[in-house]
Design an enzyme around this catalytic site. Structure first.
Site, PDB file in Angstrom:
ATOM      1  N   SER A  41       0.825  -1.210   0.000  1.00 38.27           N
ATOM      2  CA  SER A  41       0.000   0.000   0.000  1.00 38.27           C
ATOM      3  C   SER A  41       0.854   1.253   0.000  1.00 38.27           C
ATOM      4  CB  SER A  41      -0.927   0.001   1.211  1.00 38.27           C
ATOM      5  OG  SER A  41      -0.170  -0.144   2.389  1.00 38.27           O
TER       6      SER A  41
ATOM      7  N   HIS B  53      -2.520  -2.880  -6.397  1.00 40.15           N
ATOM      8  CA  HIS B  53      -2.979  -2.639  -5.025  1.00 40.15           C
ATOM      9  C   HIS B  53      -4.494  -2.813  -4.920  1.00 40.15           C
ATOM     10  CE1 HIS B  53      -3.690   0.355  -1.534  1.00 40.15           C
ATOM     11  NE2 HIS B  53      -3.387  -0.831  -1.055  1.00 40.15           N
TER      12      HIS B  53
ATOM     13  N   GLU C 287      -5.506  -0.525  -7.979  1.00 38.60           N
ATOM     14  CA  GLU C 287      -4.585   0.486  -8.505  1.00 38.60           C
ATOM     15  C   GLU C 287      -3.408  -0.228  -9.170  1.00 38.60           C
ATOM     16  OE1 GLU C 287      -4.528   4.317  -5.650  1.00 38.60           O
ATOM     17  OE2 GLU C 287      -4.039   2.466  -4.596  1.00 38.60           O
TER      18      GLU C 287
ATOM     19  N   ASN D 227      -4.559   6.060  -1.110  1.00 38.75           N
ATOM     20  CA  ASN D 227      -4.013   6.349   0.217  1.00 38.75           C
ATOM     21  C   ASN D 227      -3.396   7.744   0.301  1.00 38.75           C
ATOM     22  OD1 ASN D 227      -4.813   4.103   1.646  1.00 38.75           O
ATOM     23  ND2 ASN D 227      -3.034   2.901   1.041  1.00 38.75           N
TER      24      ASN D 227
END
Ligand code: CAA
Length: 285
Positions: free
Chosen positions: A119, A140, A152, A190
């Site tokens: 991540s 991800h 992702e 994130n």
């Protein structure tokens, strides 16, 4: 390039979810854990998820058996020797990941693509442990993997266009919407989510409102499925702390710096849902 055989390293919450979704999408999947005990726990979690789908009428008993027939557990990396793509979801520790990729690089044939589910760690640093930087990307997923619609695809400075395209098509074949981001900590989601969660902790820490009112504010005022403190507990406070530190280290911006209260909770071993206590308390059920 056509992907038919999938390898997944790690059968924890994320690796198990990825293996489940790949087997449900028709791929032949080998999933590896470091010992039999962890492997069996991971496979049991997948079986439990599939059984729930059968109970809800979303899948027939025979479909479940077919999915399980495509899913093979192993404790050996050698089982990846015939894989077209290897997805890695092991502990977020760069030296361990680099060592793993160095070993996989020797075992897997030249065409095999490597994709990390990290991540926040830098993908190119992992790719540099192999001789296939062009066939190395991030992929991800989000927790819970079977439910969340997004993946992702992370393109490093060395990833080839054809690798990015192949992995994007692969993610779409798992019924995910694939978005492409550059290799910087946090990628897209994130990068935006972590400062928001850290801000929620900061305002709670400074006494703006109760945890319930902060969560209800975002849940009912913005239609988020979970409020930020519930989501922080769900992601894992240790994970959030780890990602925040990596992002702060890279960007040197205070908004990524973990607040004092988050650090204290992590030091106390209160990681959220997985330990039964974080901002909220959870029964073992
Ligand atoms: N494993 C597998 N499936 C699960 C699950 C789990 N742990 N928890 C829930 N589900 C499934 C359910 O089976 C159900 O599936 P169907 O719709 O096919 O029946 C679906 O999710 C909805 O579950 P519920 O009806 O039981 O509960 P809900 O409506 O309250 O939804 C939720 C639960 C999906 C977790 C929802 O609250 C939600 O979307 N929360 C936000 C999750 C989120 O933001 N995740 C991203 C975290 S960030 C991250 O993962 C990236 C990172 O790097 C940190």
């Amino acid at each position: 390039m056509e992907i038919r055989k999938v390898g997944v390293v790690g059968c924890g919450l994320m690796g198990g979810g990825i293996a489940q979704v790949a087997a449900q999408s028709g791929y032949d999947v080998v999933v590896r854990e470091i010992n039999e005990q962890l492997l069996n726990a991971g496979l049991d979690r997948i079986k439990g998820n599939l059984r729930r789908n059968v109970q809800k009428g979303q899948m027939s008993e025979s479909e479940m058996e077919q999915v399980l027939g495509r899913l093979h557990g192993t404790v050996s990396l050698e089982s990846f020797a015939d894989r077209d793509i290897v997805l890695e979801a092991v502990i977020e520790n760069m030296p361990e990941k680099r060592q793993l990729y160095g070993e996989l690089d020797k075992i897997c044939p030249p065409h095999t693509i490597f994709a990390s589910n990290t991540s926040s760690l830098t993908i190119i640093e992992m790719a540099a442990a192999t001789k296939r930087q062009d066939r190395f990307v991030g992929l991800h997923f989000f927790n819970p993997v079977p439910t969340m619609q997004l993946a992702e695809v992370v393109k490093t400075i060395s990833s080839s266009e054809s690798t990015v395209e192949t992995v994007k098509r692969f993610a779409e074949s798992l019924n995910k919407t694939a978005i492409v981001a550059k290799d910087t900590p946090g990628f897209i989601v994130n990068r935006l989510l972590v400062p928001y969660l850290l801000d929620a902790i900061r305002v709670y820490e400074e006494g703006l409102a109760t945890r319930e009112d902060i969560d209800d504010g975002m849940r009912l005022g913005c239609n988020h499925p979970m409020g930020p403190l519930t989501l922080a507990d769900f992601v894992g406070l240790d994970t959030l702390y780890f990602i925040g530190n990596i992002m702060f280290d890279e960007f040197k911006e205070p908004r990524f710096a973990p607040p004092t209260l988050l650090k204290r909770l992590v030091l106390a071993g209160q990681y959220g849902r997985k330990t039964g206590k974080g901002f909220y308390e959870y029964s073992s059920k």
